[in-house]
Design an enzyme around this catalytic site. Structure first.
Site, PDB file in Angstrom:
ATOM      1  N   SER A   1       0.800  -1.223   0.000  1.00 50.00           N
ATOM      2  CA  SER A   1       0.000   0.000   0.000  1.00 50.00           C
ATOM      3  C   SER A   1       0.841   1.285   0.000  1.00 50.00           C
ATOM      4  CB  SER A   1      -0.931  -0.071   1.206  1.00 50.00           C
ATOM      5  OG  SER A   1      -1.782   1.029   1.265  1.00 50.00           O
TER       6      SER A   1
ATOM      7  N   ASP B   1      -2.893   6.413  -3.139  1.00 51.86           N
ATOM      8  CA  ASP B   1      -1.751   5.791  -2.452  1.00 51.86           C
ATOM      9  C   ASP B   1      -1.182   4.688  -3.353  1.00 51.86           C
ATOM     10  OD1 ASP B   1      -3.617   3.778  -2.141  1.00 51.86           O
ATOM     11  OD2 ASP B   1      -3.002   3.271  -0.100  1.00 51.86           O
TER      12      ASP B   1
ATOM     13  N   ASP C   1      -6.062   2.490  -3.164  1.00 53.70           N
ATOM     14  CA  ASP C   1      -7.319   2.339  -2.423  1.00 53.70           C
ATOM     15  C   ASP C   1      -7.555   3.492  -1.446  1.00 53.70           C
ATOM     16  OD1 ASP C   1      -5.481   1.636  -0.506  1.00 53.70           O
ATOM     17  OD2 ASP C   1      -6.480  -0.215   0.100  1.00 53.70           O
TER      18      ASP C   1
ATOM     19  N   ARG D   1      -4.475   5.067  21.046  1.00 59.60           N
ATOM     20  CA  ARG D   1      -4.745   3.665  20.688  1.00 59.60           C
ATOM     21  C   ARG D   1      -3.452   3.001  20.198  1.00 59.60           C
ATOM     22  NH1 ARG D   1      -4.767   3.585  15.113  1.00 59.60           N
ATOM     23  NH2 ARG D   1      -5.390   1.411  15.005  1.00 59.60           N
TER      24      ARG D   1
ATOM     25  N   GLY E   1      -2.299  -0.887  14.787  1.00 60.76           N
ATOM     26  CA  GLY E   1      -2.462  -2.267  14.348  1.00 60.76           C
ATOM     27  C   GLY E   1      -1.437  -2.646  13.294  1.00 60.76           C
TER      28      GLY E   1
ATOM     29  N   ARG F   1      -0.524   5.355  19.048  1.00 60.90           N
ATOM     30  CA  ARG F   1      -0.851   6.596  18.344  1.00 60.90           C
ATOM     31  C   ARG F   1      -1.671   7.525  19.233  1.00 60.90           C
ATOM     32  NH1 ARG F   1       1.125   5.525  13.478  1.00 60.90           N
ATOM     33  NH2 ARG F   1       0.619   3.558  12.452  1.00 60.90           N
TER      34      ARG F   1
HETATM   35  C1  16G Z   1      -4.595  -0.320   7.726  1.00 59.12           C
HETATM   36  C2  16G Z   1      -6.064  -0.320   7.470  1.00 59.12           C
HETATM   37  C3  16G Z   1      -6.610   1.085   7.498  1.00 59.12           C
HETATM   38  C4  16G Z   1      -6.256   1.744   8.818  1.00 59.12           C
HETATM   39  C5  16G Z   1      -4.783   1.630   9.108  1.00 59.12           C
HETATM   40  C6  16G Z   1      -4.532   2.041  10.532  1.00 59.12           C
HETATM   41  C7  16G Z   1      -7.235  -1.872   6.025  1.00 59.12           C
HETATM   42  C8  16G Z   1      -7.338  -2.434   4.651  1.00 59.12           C
HETATM   43  N1  16G Z   1      -6.329  -0.912   6.170  1.00 59.12           N
HETATM   44  O1  16G Z   1      -3.905   0.365   6.716  1.00 59.12           O
HETATM   45  O2  16G Z   1      -7.990   1.010   7.364  1.00 59.12           O
HETATM   46  O3  16G Z   1      -6.626   3.080   8.809  1.00 59.12           O
HETATM   47  O4  16G Z   1      -4.375   0.287   8.974  1.00 59.12           O
HETATM   48  O5  16G Z   1      -3.208   1.799  10.881  1.00 59.12           O
HETATM   49  O6  16G Z   1      -7.936  -2.278   6.940  1.00 59.12           O
HETATM   50  P1  16G Z   1      -2.734   1.828  12.391  1.00 59.12           P
HETATM   51  O7  16G Z   1      -3.488   0.768  13.144  1.00 59.12           O
HETATM   52  O8  16G Z   1      -1.280   1.586  12.311  1.00 59.12           O
HETATM   53  O9  16G Z   1      -3.041   3.194  12.914  1.00 59.12           O
HETATM   54 MG    MG Z   2      -3.634   1.363   0.234  1.00 60.32          MG
END
Ligand code: 16G
Ligand code: MG
Length: 556
Positions: A69, A290, A294, A509, A512, A518
């Protein structure tokens, strides 16, 4: 047809894709994503998982996308890549299988792998005599071909029928999955080819803007990724209906992907990509995709040349209000309820604007959460502030539109537009190109330029920060990630701080996708939002037991 696992072929191929003993893999919000040259065994095993998932679902086609991505692709051996699975309706892999995928990817040896697979076959009640069908694609990353070769070995080990969709965008791969699985049924989603996808989008776009003054040309920052190839294709199908000027299209220059360009760069730095500095003119609209197309972020320069960003929240406000209006004009207000789904990252001003017009729900970060919540409305609009989002029309709603007998020309035009929107919007997942066309439709109907769109509401100043901590899993949240339940007592300290700022809001939070925590903060004034973010980050840092000597100065 055999009804046992092809143990010998799995073993011999697995020996060629050994798992690195020192690494632990996890199927997270973005699938598996890490340094490309550590992913060989993961890709091989994902090939097996995809085949098993397909068998479990009676041979329906499963998608596999190889992409990282918006992650950068430094011209070194530390570039990222990743892989994620797509379920038959084009949506994200079911959550319970994320756990299976993680377990399978971590089996230390080929024998251990067979054992984990055997137990999955039993617990998930997989009928191995069913066929396995898969469609797969990759983005433009240089590490892609080798990873795809490992994936293909996984398919081979399982005897799966696999279709190579080549180099394409993530949303096009999702479209393929749904198109293949609905082929020949009354719910056919479209022809399962790139041509089918581009025809569907461009035809719908042309219907929606018929009779409107053509929009001025749009600058599209393709992040030097696969969106450049899809954008070039789309241009051909759109013809004169919309003029796209594609920039950052260097898909073969090492290190160029997402480098100082693309949707993530624009959103996080809140800046124009330097490469567009002499290209975007005051008053002109531009947008950034990006690396796998997407996500979408718009922007414009005002008369004084000042940069303004129109993020996922602004897109949600624009398109949701447009749909609500069409439903009303069509006389379908009572039958079709439109709702919006956001995350805690949505700007407070956008939530206020939307909530005055329609129901708004807040869910945890990650497309699967938004998508599922949006499915509960007749028409569910979901967007993350980062620019990922789409609109879902439920099947009963699509049927209502098809059967409705309008009684005035205005009603019938509105219904036709709603039907065309169901074609224009990629309902499987957020799709930058499809979303871009949707935005252009609304701007054209409303005769809005960037500035007029931007003035729907004024963003509250906000700031994101991240804190590296020894153990991010110590941070647990509730209420759609808006409040912390652990570490104990931290939330009330955050509340005390927030109360001191006018219009203040902040949440913490665990990420993920990265090993960090963050912090988000917003407040009525820029300096206050910055200060609040830094003070909350400071609290997090103290609470997480970081080494005081390394405490960043700006957190003091
Ligand atoms: C991933 C997620 C996106 C989310 C981002 C948060 C999908 C396909 N993509 O890119 O939706 O905004 O993670 O990242 O689910 P973080 O948990 O590191 O803040
Ligand atoms: Mg993407």
């Amino acid at each position: 047809m055999s009804s046992a696992l092809p143990v010998e072929s799995i073993k011999s191929l697995s020996d060629q894709h050994p798992k690195p003993s020192d690494l632990h893999f996890q199927y997270g919000t973005a699938g598996f994503r890490t340094i490309a040259n550590t992913l060989d065994s993961v890709l091989f095993r994902v090939g097996i998982i995809a085949a098993l998932r397909s068998k479990r679902l009676d041979g329906r086609t499963i998608g596999v996308m190889v992409t990282a991505s918006h992650n950068p692709e430094p011209a070194s051996s530390y570039d990222d890549n990743g892989v994620k699975l797509v379920d038959p309706r084009g949506e994200m892999l079911e959550a319970s299988w994320e756990v299976h995928a993680t377990a399978i990817s971590n089996a230390p040896t080929s024998d251990a792998l067979i054992e984990v697979l055997q137990s999955l076959v039993q617990t998930a009640k997989i009928d191995l005599s069913k066929p396995a069908n898969v469609v797969y694609a990759r983005d433009t990353r240089p590490s892609g071909p080798a990873l795809v070769a490992a994936l293909e070995d996984g398919f081979k080990a399982m005897g799966a029928t696999a279709r190579d969709a080549g180099v394409t965008t993530t949303p096009i791969l999702h479209y393929f999955v749904k198109a293949i699985n609905t082929k020949g049924t009354k719910y056919s989603y479209g022809d399962d080819s790139e041509e089918g996808y581009f025809q569907k989008l461009s035809n719908a776009y042309k219907k929606l803007v018929a009779g409107k003054t053509p929009q001025p040309p749009l600058i599209v920052d393709c992040a030097n990724g696969v969106g450049a190839l899809a954008g070039e294709n789309l241009k051909g199908y759109l013809g004169d209906a919309l003029q796209l000027i594609l920039e950052n299209t260097s898909t073969t220059t090492p290190g160029a992907l997402n480098n100082a360009c693309g949707a993530d760069y624009v959103k996080t730095s809140q800046k124009l990509p330097p490469s567009l500095a002499n290209i975007l003119q005051p008053g002109q609209r531009g947008c950034s995709l990006d690396g796998d197309a997407d996500r979408l972020i718009y922007f414009y320069l005002d008369d004084r040349g000042v940069f303004h960003m129109l993020d996922g929240d602004k897109i949600a406000a624009l398109v949701a209000a447009f749909i609500v209006e069409l439903v009303k004009v069509a006389g379908l207000e009572d039958q079709i309820k439109v709702g919006v789904v956001q995350t805690a990252y949505a700007n407070g001003a956008s939530t206020k604007y939307l909530a005055e017009r329609l129901p708004v729900k807040c869910v945890s970060t990650g497309v699967k959460h938004l998508h599922h919540a949006a499915e509960r409305y007749n028409v569910g609009v979901y967007f993350e502030a980062n620019g990922h989002g789409t609109v879902l029309f439920s099947q009963p709603t699509i049927d209502t539109l098809a059967e409705y007998q309008p009684s005035t020309p205005a009603q019938s035009r509105a219904v036709e537009h709603l039907v065309s929107l169901t074609e224009l919007i990629n309902q499987t997942v957020g799709d930058a190109l499809s979303d871009m066309l949707f935005v252009e439709v609304v701007l054209s109907h409303k005769s809005y330029n960037g500035e007029e769109w931007d003035s729907l509401y004024v963003d509250l100043p906000n700031r994101l920060a991240k804190v590296s901590v020894p153990n991010r899993n110590a941070f647990k949240t509730e209420d759609a990630e808006r409040r912390l339940v652990s570490p104990d007592g931290l939330q009330s300290k955050i509340d005390d701080l927030v109360n001191r700022y006018q219009g203040g809001r902040s949440f913490v939070r665990p990420s993920g996708t990265e090993d960090v925590v963050r912090v988000y903060a917003e407040a009525a004034l820029r300096a206050q939002a910055d200060e609040l973010a830094m003070r909350v980050a400071g609290l997090v840092y103290d609470e997480a037991g970081g080494d005081p000597a390394s405490r960043p100065k700006e957190f003091l």
